[in-house]
Design an enzyme around this catalytic site. Structure first.
Site, PDB file in Angstrom:
ATOM      1  N   LYS A   9       0.831  -1.210   0.000  1.00  0.00           N
ATOM      2  CA  LYS A   9       0.000   0.000   0.000  1.00  0.00           C
ATOM      3  C   LYS A   9       0.867   1.263   0.000  1.00  0.00           C
ATOM      4  O   LYS A   9       2.088   1.204   0.209  1.00  0.00           O
ATOM      5  CB  LYS A   9      -0.935  -0.050   1.220  1.00  0.00           C
ATOM      6  N   TYR A  49     -12.434  -2.908  -3.640  1.00  0.00           N
ATOM      7  CA  TYR A  49     -12.983  -2.913  -2.281  1.00  0.00           C
ATOM      8  C   TYR A  49     -14.513  -2.834  -2.277  1.00  0.00           C
ATOM      9  O   TYR A  49     -15.099  -2.361  -1.291  1.00  0.00           O
ATOM     10  CB  TYR A  49     -12.375  -1.770  -1.455  1.00  0.00           C
ATOM     11  N   PHE A  57     -15.336   3.087   7.225  1.00  0.00           N
ATOM     12  CA  PHE A  57     -13.952   3.357   6.836  1.00  0.00           C
ATOM     13  C   PHE A  57     -13.747   3.387   5.324  1.00  0.00           C
ATOM     14  O   PHE A  57     -12.632   3.634   4.844  1.00  0.00           O
ATOM     15  CB  PHE A  57     -13.017   2.313   7.471  1.00  0.00           C
ATOM     16  N   ARG A  85      -1.607 -14.463   3.954  1.00  0.00           N
ATOM     17  CA  ARG A  85      -2.452 -13.817   4.980  1.00  0.00           C
ATOM     18  C   ARG A  85      -1.826 -13.988   6.368  1.00  0.00           C
ATOM     19  O   ARG A  85      -1.851 -13.063   7.179  1.00  0.00           O
ATOM     20  CB  ARG A  85      -3.867 -14.418   4.966  1.00  0.00           C
ATOM     21  N   THR A  91      -5.533  -7.437  10.710  1.00  0.00           N
ATOM     22  CA  THR A  91      -5.776  -6.213   9.932  1.00  0.00           C
ATOM     23  C   THR A  91      -5.148  -4.980  10.573  1.00  0.00           C
ATOM     24  O   THR A  91      -4.524  -4.177   9.876  1.00  0.00           O
ATOM     25  CB  THR A  91      -7.297  -6.007   9.765  1.00  0.00           C
ATOM     26  N   ARG A 102       2.496  -6.729   9.293  1.00  0.00           N
ATOM     27  CA  ARG A 102       1.792  -5.615   9.934  1.00  0.00           C
ATOM     28  C   ARG A 102       2.241  -5.441  11.385  1.00  0.00           C
ATOM     29  O   ARG A 102       2.313  -4.324  11.889  1.00  0.00           O
ATOM     30  CB  ARG A 102       0.278  -5.839   9.855  1.00  0.00           C
ATOM     31  N   ASN A 112      -2.050   0.055   7.037  1.00  0.00           N
ATOM     32  CA  ASN A 112      -1.533  -1.238   7.496  1.00  0.00           C
ATOM     33  C   ASN A 112      -0.700  -1.954   6.443  1.00  0.00           C
ATOM     34  O   ASN A 112      -0.592  -3.171   6.448  1.00  0.00           O
ATOM     35  CB  ASN A 112      -2.694  -2.104   7.994  1.00  0.00           C
ATOM     36  N   HIS A 115      -2.079  -5.421   1.353  1.00  0.00           N
ATOM     37  CA  HIS A 115      -3.320  -6.153   1.066  1.00  0.00           C
ATOM     38  C   HIS A 115      -2.948  -7.539   0.569  1.00  0.00           C
ATOM     39  O   HIS A 115      -1.980  -7.695  -0.178  1.00  0.00           O
ATOM     40  CB  HIS A 115      -4.138  -5.441  -0.018  1.00  0.00           C
ATOM     41  N   GLU A 126      -9.039 -10.468  -8.217  1.00  0.00           N
ATOM     42  CA  GLU A 126      -8.104  -9.354  -8.004  1.00  0.00           C
ATOM     43  C   GLU A 126      -6.927  -9.411  -8.980  1.00  0.00           C
ATOM     44  O   GLU A 126      -6.467  -8.368  -9.460  1.00  0.00           O
ATOM     45  CB  GLU A 126      -7.623  -9.376  -6.546  1.00  0.00           C
TER      46      GLU A 126
HETATM   47  N1  UDP Z   1      -9.776  -0.757   7.337  1.00  0.00           N
HETATM   48  C1  UDP Z   1      -9.858   0.388   8.114  1.00  0.00           C
HETATM   49  N2  UDP Z   1     -10.640   0.380   9.254  1.00  0.00           N
HETATM   50  C2  UDP Z   1     -11.349  -0.711   9.629  1.00  0.00           C
HETATM   51  C3  UDP Z   1     -11.277  -1.863   8.853  1.00  0.00           C
HETATM   52  C4  UDP Z   1     -10.488  -1.856   7.714  1.00  0.00           C
HETATM   53  O1  UDP Z   1      -9.224   1.383   7.784  1.00  0.00           O
HETATM   54  O2  UDP Z   1     -12.033  -0.656  10.658  1.00  0.00           O
HETATM   55  C5  UDP Z   1      -8.973  -0.754   6.116  1.00  0.00           C
HETATM   56  C6  UDP Z   1      -7.607  -1.423   6.292  1.00  0.00           C
HETATM   57  O3  UDP Z   1      -6.660  -0.727   5.497  1.00  0.00           O
HETATM   58  C7  UDP Z   1      -7.873  -2.813   5.756  1.00  0.00           C
HETATM   59  C8  UDP Z   1      -8.839  -2.535   4.620  1.00  0.00           C
HETATM   60  O4  UDP Z   1      -9.651  -1.466   5.112  1.00  0.00           O
HETATM   61  O5  UDP Z   1      -6.680  -3.448   5.309  1.00  0.00           O
HETATM   62  C9  UDP Z   1      -9.708  -3.706   4.215  1.00  0.00           C
HETATM   63  O6  UDP Z   1     -10.344  -4.216   5.378  1.00  0.00           O
HETATM   64  P1  UDP Z   1     -10.436  -5.797   5.623  1.00  0.00           P
HETATM   65  O7  UDP Z   1     -11.368  -5.992   6.759  1.00  0.00           O
HETATM   66  O8  UDP Z   1     -10.734  -6.474   4.338  1.00  0.00           O
HETATM   67  O9  UDP Z   1      -8.963  -6.156   6.140  1.00  0.00           O
HETATM   68  P2  UDP Z   1      -7.776  -6.996   5.465  1.00  0.00           P
HETATM   69  O10 UDP Z   1      -8.389  -8.071   4.619  1.00  0.00           O
HETATM   70  O11 UDP Z   1      -6.959  -6.014   4.653  1.00  0.00           O
HETATM   71  O12 UDP Z   1      -6.989  -7.547   6.623  1.00  0.00           O
HETATM   72 MG    MG Z   2      -9.923  -8.006   3.209  1.00  0.00          MG
END
Ligand code: UDP
Ligand code: MG
Length: 156
Positions: A9, A49, A57, A85, A91, A102, A112, A115, A126
């Site tokens: 990112k 997304y 968010f 992952r 996250t 992370r 964070n 992705h 994707e």
């Molecule tokens: N995100 C955020 N606030 C939240 C949840 C998610 O800013 O409360 C952002 C964060 O950058 C995250 C992305 O949105 O990586 C996608 O969220 P997801 O729940 O899919 O998390 P990931 O799969 O990236 O762990």
């Molecule tokens: Mg996700």
């Protein structure tokens, strides 16, 4: 073999962490089979997304992802989606375990660093969004038979 879509990112690129993060995947034994830098458009961020549209968010997330260049990777290996992952960690950087990307490199929740696709369906979608035909390589690694136990015919 699975191929997963990884995005380093804007914060990872700006903080000079691309090399360290890519090294982790390489050292794990996963293969980098696609890589490019780009600036994500609002439209592409919205498609990528789409599942998060309407969440509190979401607007911040799209703004962040389009704010500065990213590095997009296609990463391949047996079980690569789940492996990547777990290497990424939870996250929120504030909650991610030490030893994860992370957990080791960030403290922010929204910034964070990375992705990674969360399922085979998401990975296929994707990779199609971010890479064109021919951009993801077939890579015949000379080291493959030392990364995997090939004695049974399939990589173990
Ligand atoms: N995100 C955020 N606030 C939240 C949840 C998610 O800013 O409360 C952002 C964060 O950058 C995250 C992305 O949105 O990586 C996608 O969220 P997801 O729940 O899919 O998390 P990931 O799969 O990236 O762990
Ligand atoms: Mg996700």
């Amino acid at each position: 073999m699975e191929t997963t879509l990884i995005i380093l990112k804007p914060d990872a690129v700006q903080r000079g962490l691309m090399g360290k993060i890519i090294t982790r995947f390489e050292e794990k034994g996963l293969a980098i089979v696609g890589m490019k830098m780009m600036t994500i458009s609002e439209e592409l961020a919205g498609t990528h997304y789409a599942d998060h549209a309407g969440k509190p968010f979401y607007n911040g997330l799209v703004g962040f992802m389009t704010s500065s260049p990213v590095c997009v990777l296609a990463v391949r290996g047996v079980g690569a989606i789940a492996i990547a992952r777990s290497m990424m960690g939870a996250t929120f950087g504030s909650k991610a375990d030490a030893g994860t990307i992370r957990g080791d490199f960030g403290v922010s929740n929204s910034f964070n660093l990375i992705h990674g696709s969360d399922s085979p369906e998401a990975a296929a979608k994707e990779i199609g969004l971010f890479f064109g035909e021919g951009d993801v390589q077939g890579l015949d690694r000379a080291i493959e038979s030392w990364v995997y136990d090939m004695s049974g015919g399939d990589p173990e």
